[in-house]
Design a protein around this motif. Structure first.
Motif, PDB file in Angstrom:
ATOM      1  N   LEU A 111       0.840  -1.196   0.000  1.00  0.00           N
ATOM      2  CA  LEU A 111       0.000   0.000   0.000  1.00  0.00           C
ATOM      3  C   LEU A 111       0.875   1.246   0.000  1.00  0.00           C
ATOM      4  CD1 LEU A 111      -2.838   1.269   0.204  1.00  0.00           C
ATOM      5  CD2 LEU A 111      -2.589   1.158   2.701  1.00  0.00           C
ATOM      6  N   TYR A 112       0.626   2.115  -0.988  1.00  0.00           N
ATOM      7  CA  TYR A 112       1.359   3.385  -1.057  1.00  0.00           C
ATOM      8  C   TYR A 112       0.388   4.521  -0.672  1.00  0.00           C
ATOM      9  CZ  TYR A 112       5.165   1.044  -3.455  1.00  0.00           C
ATOM     10  OH  TYR A 112       6.209   0.214  -3.758  1.00  0.00           O
ATOM     11  N   ARG A 113       0.680   5.166   0.425  1.00  0.00           N
ATOM     12  CA  ARG A 113      -0.147   6.285   0.877  1.00  0.00           C
ATOM     13  C   ARG A 113       0.410   7.595   0.307  1.00  0.00           C
ATOM     14  NH1 ARG A 113      -0.458   3.190   5.768  1.00  0.00           N
ATOM     15  NH2 ARG A 113      -2.614   2.525   6.136  1.00  0.00           N
ATOM     16  N   PRO A 114      -0.474   8.550   0.003  1.00  0.00           N
ATOM     17  CA  PRO A 114      -0.013   9.803  -0.582  1.00  0.00           C
ATOM     18  C   PRO A 114       0.697  10.659   0.461  1.00  0.00           C
ATOM     19  CG  PRO A 114      -2.334   9.954  -0.081  1.00  0.00           C
ATOM     20  CD  PRO A 114      -1.936   8.535   0.197  1.00  0.00           C
ATOM     21  N   SER A 115       1.560  11.505  -0.019  1.00  0.00           N
ATOM     22  CA  SER A 115       2.235  12.449   0.876  1.00  0.00           C
ATOM     23  C   SER A 115       1.249  13.545   1.290  1.00  0.00           C
ATOM     24  CB  SER A 115       3.441  13.072   0.181  1.00  0.00           C
ATOM     25  OG  SER A 115       3.963  14.130   0.987  1.00  0.00           O
ATOM     26  N   ALA A 116       1.220  13.812   2.564  1.00  0.00           N
ATOM     27  CA  ALA A 116       0.380  14.901   3.067  1.00  0.00           C
ATOM     28  C   ALA A 116       1.120  16.221   3.087  1.00  0.00           C
ATOM     29  CB  ALA A 116      -0.116  14.558   4.474  1.00  0.00           C
ATOM     30  N   LEU A 117       2.405  16.196   2.656  1.00  0.00           N
ATOM     31  CA  LEU A 117       3.225  17.401   2.779  1.00  0.00           C
ATOM     32  C   LEU A 117       2.667  18.589   2.004  1.00  0.00           C
ATOM     33  CD1 LEU A 117       5.760  18.671   3.959  1.00  0.00           C
ATOM     34  CD2 LEU A 117       7.024  17.853   1.939  1.00  0.00           C
ATOM     35  N   PRO A 118       2.271  18.464   0.709  1.00  0.00           N
ATOM     36  CA  PRO A 118       1.751  19.646  -0.002  1.00  0.00           C
ATOM     37  C   PRO A 118       0.536  20.257   0.683  1.00  0.00           C
ATOM     38  CG  PRO A 118       2.296  17.900  -1.544  1.00  0.00           C
ATOM     39  CD  PRO A 118       2.373  17.288  -0.182  1.00  0.00           C
ATOM     40  N   LEU A 119      -0.393  19.387   1.110  1.00  0.00           N
ATOM     41  CA  LEU A 119      -1.583  19.915   1.772  1.00  0.00           C
ATOM     42  C   LEU A 119      -1.204  20.536   3.113  1.00  0.00           C
ATOM     43  CD1 LEU A 119      -4.594  20.367   1.979  1.00  0.00           C
ATOM     44  CD2 LEU A 119      -4.857  18.004   2.789  1.00  0.00           C
ATOM     45  N   GLY A 120      -0.326  19.875   3.847  1.00  0.00           N
ATOM     46  CA  GLY A 120       0.102  20.423   5.134  1.00  0.00           C
ATOM     47  C   GLY A 120       0.771  21.776   4.963  1.00  0.00           C
ATOM     48  N   LEU A 121       1.634  21.899   3.951  1.00  0.00           N
ATOM     49  CA  LEU A 121       2.314  23.182   3.720  1.00  0.00           C
ATOM     50  C   LEU A 121       1.306  24.267   3.334  1.00  0.00           C
ATOM     51  CD1 LEU A 121       5.532  22.030   1.814  1.00  0.00           C
ATOM     52  CD2 LEU A 121       5.359  22.899   4.169  1.00  0.00           C
ATOM     53  N   ALA A 122       0.312  23.905   2.522  1.00  0.00           N
ATOM     54  CA  ALA A 122      -0.692  24.879   2.106  1.00  0.00           C
ATOM     55  C   ALA A 122      -1.500  25.381   3.307  1.00  0.00           C
ATOM     56  CB  ALA A 122      -1.622  24.268   1.065  1.00  0.00           C
ATOM     57  N   VAL A 123      -1.855  24.427   4.204  1.00  0.00           N
ATOM     58  CA  VAL A 123      -2.599  24.812   5.403  1.00  0.00           C
ATOM     59  C   VAL A 123      -1.734  25.700   6.295  1.00  0.00           C
ATOM     60  CG1 VAL A 123      -3.610  23.950   7.539  1.00  0.00           C
ATOM     61  CG2 VAL A 123      -4.145  22.829   5.363  1.00  0.00           C
ATOM     62  N   VAL A 124      -0.496  25.307   6.506  1.00  0.00           N
ATOM     63  CA  VAL A 124       0.405  26.081   7.359  1.00  0.00           C
ATOM     64  C   VAL A 124       0.617  27.481   6.784  1.00  0.00           C
ATOM     65  CG1 VAL A 124       2.781  26.280   8.195  1.00  0.00           C
ATOM     66  CG2 VAL A 124       1.560  24.107   8.391  1.00  0.00           C
TER      67      VAL A 124
END
Length: 774
Positions: A111-124
């Motif tokens: 199972l490959y889960r997507p990176s949450a980094l782009p969304l996290g950076l956008a929220v931050v």
């Protein structure tokens, strides 16, 4: 959890997309339609359990952030509604129950889960921008008024002792300025309640909506004199608040009254009667049933030598006299042995209303001396018995000021009913509507007129008492208007001291009417810039979108957009940038302090055959349907509000402001007031809220103001406008405060009883403050 989230995103996408496309067809922003597609695409990917949903939503956040900053800069109060829901949903997508099911399996089953980094950076990034915006106020105008004492011995008007307050604006000049200086910016924080009195006159269930406490007390020697909405007159000990006497005018109730209020009483000392004898000193009480009653200032007994056993009936001489349509809400002025009074006429009720005549009566006998009727302005000799004044001529419901040396009384005039319909107005009505008129105190003859709106279709009465002072040695008058203009005139001639220009005005009146090609504007103006779609507001992006749609649907061509059958946006609205509270001036420094308020209104004409019959129990109001009986159209009016009941235009809705009257320069404008009493939760957010009422200034360098729709009395540094002190009031403080001395102390007093049409808490409080003893 994932399916639920996808369903929520689908519903939001459909709502934003559908309404957004509607807005596009109206010529508005494309953002909401695009954002709706972003939500729908995110929802589709969530249903498919694709990790790309996080990336799409991150792009939506970044796009929204860029668009919001482009539209409104770093104004937190406008950024918040645009991004609040979107950021909260971004955080929701990051929680494990939503994020973990997203991804795909490799052929080997990994199972490959997507990176949450782009969304996290956008929220931050959005949270950082929001935090920065909270420290900014791009709409604040900081500055300082000049502190130079230009006039060493200014003319304050009259001979009022420093510690007294003899007229509504303290003196005949209406400056709302006190030469008291015990309370200063350095010690104002020590103000505390000295005493509190309750009048016993509280709002009743059967009252009309605009039942309001707007009274400013008078203070003569050791006594305060006040009136209440239902026309009680009360005398209090100025040092203790102890009641001396109370008189009930028994003015009754009438559901057709648009206003149930009393702004003040008038005081007169008769030089022909020795002090201490009956009625040597009198207070005159105007009532809601069109009477003027003379009372003995010593004991509240009726002075029966005045008029008809103490009562003057103001409906005399009126061709039509529907009960509840005419009354006096403001105190008359007394000078040269005359008591000069106007009257309030219900807006937009009927074309067969009472006259707006201004009359001067003998202050002792009540005999009519002269009458000035703006519908018949050249004849001021007393109206012969059996004749009537001009029906429905422009009236004056606000407060007058006067200059004994020039022998002039200054009248702020309103409009002819119907306010929004200008056809068939006479030449005289066209000349005098919505103007400031100077009348000769002896004869009532017109000496000059300065009109502030041509062919007024917007209810832009001149609402405020003209303020008199000398500016650079010139006898001046400052006239605040609902449009936000301050007319600074030579009060001898009405000619401008600060320039007035004529500017092109919108066209497009209904076929039966017309608009003036130009309108006047003063170079000293607090009139706001025209509204745009980006100025629409809401608590969330959804009601903001609704406001943008409604804005695009309304007819709006800027200031003076004419009323229409489809509905027009009126901004500034007829609530007024300035209203009866006027402004306060410092005659030594020749500066002013005021409270400009900004609320857009809507105005929609209703053809006569579409107006429903009057319902039983229907109460008078300036908002909602106004019937205009006898005219071809009624009108539906009210503030421009979102579906959640908040103003559709972005805050601030209220400021405190200071200007130099010698130069016409505005020194500062600061948001005034919080949403503490506007929301279910008591939130102290300083948004800048609407208000109605007036300020005062003291020689101590302070301005005092209640007025705003949160229940506070506040003190400000006059030089900078900085708020220095506030006191929580038990009810709305929509009255103008005053200050005086008693027992060697300076007091600041306000009447707190609420205001029906702005929705503040009703009450019946008179509260005096003084410096706490060390």
């Amino acid at each position: 959890m994932l399916i639920f989230t996808a369903l929520v995103f689908t519903l939001i996408g459909l709502a934003l997309g559908g309404a957004g496309l509607w807005l596009v067809t109206l010529g508005g922003s494309w953002y909401y339609a695009i954002a709706g597609l972003g939500f729908l695409l995110t929802a589709f990917l969530l249903f498919k359990r694709r990790g790309a949903a996080l990336g799409v939503y991150a792009a939506l956040i970044v796009g929204t952030l860029a668009w919001a900053i482009w539209e409104v800069g770093f104004d937190w109060w406008q950024l918040g509604p645009r991004g609040g829901v979107i950021i909260l949903l971004g955080l929701w997508l990051l929680i494990p129950p939503v994020r973990n099911p997203l991804g795909f399996k490799s052929p080997t089953g990994q199972l490959y889960r997507p990176s949450a980094l782009p969304l996290g950076l956008a929220v931050v990034a959005s949270i950082v921008v929001a935090g920065y915006a909270m420290t900014q106020d791009p709409l604040d105008q900081a500055g300082s008024l000049p502190t130079e004492q230009v006039a060493a011995a200014p003319d304050l008007g009259g001979t009022v002792p420093d510690g007294d307050w003899h007229q509504y604006g303290r003196t005949p000049y209406g400056q709302r300025y006190s030469p008291l200086a015990d309370i200063t910016p350095q010690n104002v924080s020590k103000l505390d309640v000295a005493w509190q009195y309750q009048t016993g006159d509280v709002k009743r269930p059967e009252d009309v909506n605009e039942t309001t406490y707007q009274v400013t007390p008078l203070k003569i020697r050791d006594t305060l004199y006040i009136c209440t909405p239902h026309n009680l007159a009360i005398a209090l000990d100025a040092a203790t608040g102890k009641e001396k006497w109370k008189f009930d005018a028994n003015s009754g109730m009438n559901p057709d009254r648009q206003h149930q209020t009393c702004r003040g009483v008038s005081y007169y000392a008769d030089p022909a009667i020795p002090a201490g004898q009956a009625c040597a000193e009198r207070v005159y009480l105007p009532t809601a049933d069109a009477r003027l009653i003379a009372l003995d200032a010593a004991n509240g007994q009726v002075c029966e030598s005045f008029a008809d056993k103490g009562t003057l009936r103001l409906e005399t001489g009126m061709k039509y006299n529907p009960a509840g349509y005419y009354y006096s809400t403001s105190p008359p002025v007394i000078t040269d042995g005359k008591i000069i009074i106007g009257g309030a006429v219900n807006d937009n009720y009927s074309t067969q209303q009472q006259s707006g005549v201004i009359r001067a009566f003998d202050v002792n006998s009540g005999a009519l001396i002269w009458n000035w009727d703006s519908g018949n302005p050249d004849v001021t000799t007393p109206l012969p018995e059996g004749e009537t004044y001009t029906t429905n001529s422009p009236n004056s419901w606000s407060i007058f000021s006067y200059d004994d040396a020039l022998n002039l009384v200054y009248i702020p005039l309103g409009n002819q009913v119907p306010d929004q319909l200008g056809m068939n107005r006479s030449e005289h009505v066209e000349k005098y509507s919505s103007s400031i008129v100077a009348l000769d105190i002896t004869t009532g003859a017109v000496r000059w007129v300065r009109q502030t709106v041509h062919h007024d279709l917007w209810d832009m009465d001149v609402p405020a008492q003209p303020v008199l002072l000398d500016i650079n040695g010139t006898p001046a008058l400052v006239g605040p208007t609902k449009q936000g203009d301050l007319y600074v005139l030579d009060r001898r001639t009405g000619e401008p001291i600060i320039p007035i220009r004529e500017i092109p005005a919108p066209t497009g009146a209904i076929p039966e009417d017309f608009t003036a090609p130009t309108q006047p504007i003063s170079d000293l103006t607090f009139s706001p810039p025209p509204l745009e779609g980006r100025n629409m507001w809401g608590l969330t992006m959804f009601d903001q979108l609704a406001c943008r749609i409604n804005f695009a649907r309304l007819k709006y061509d800027g200031r003076y957009t004419p009323p229409s059958i489809e509905g027009s946006l009126i901004y500034p609205g007829n609530f007024g940038t300035f209203n009866w509270g006027s402004i306060a001036v410092d005659p030594e420094r020749q500066v002013m302090f005021g409270m400009p308020t900004y609320l857009a209104f809507t105005s929609r004409l209703v053809p006569r055959d579409q107006i429903p019959p009057k319902e039983q129990g229907e109460k008078g109001s300036e908002q909602g349907l106004n019937r205009n009986d006898g005219a071809p159209y009624g009108v539906v009016m009210g503030p421009f509000l979102s579906p959640l009941g908040v103003p559709c235009q972005a805050p601030p809705w209220g400021y405190v402001a200071g200007a130099d009257l010698r130069t016409g320069d505005i020194a500062y404008k600061h948001r005034n007031g919080t949403v503490y009493d506007m929301t279910p939760l008591p939130l102290p957010f300083k948004v800048g809220v609407p208000g109605i009422g007036g300020p005062i200034i003291t020689k101590g360098g302070l301005a005092f103001l209640g007025a705003s729709v949160d229940n506070y009395l506040r003190a400000y540094d006059l030089t900078t406008g900085e708020q220095l002190w506030q006191a929580r009031l038990p009810a709305g403080g929509q009255s103008t405060p005053m200050t005086y001395t008693a027992d060697g102390k300076q007091f600041v007093l306000i009447v707190a009883g609420g205001h029906g049409s702005v929705g503040t808490k009703p009450g019946d409080y008179v509260i005096a403050y003084t410096l706490a003893e060390e």
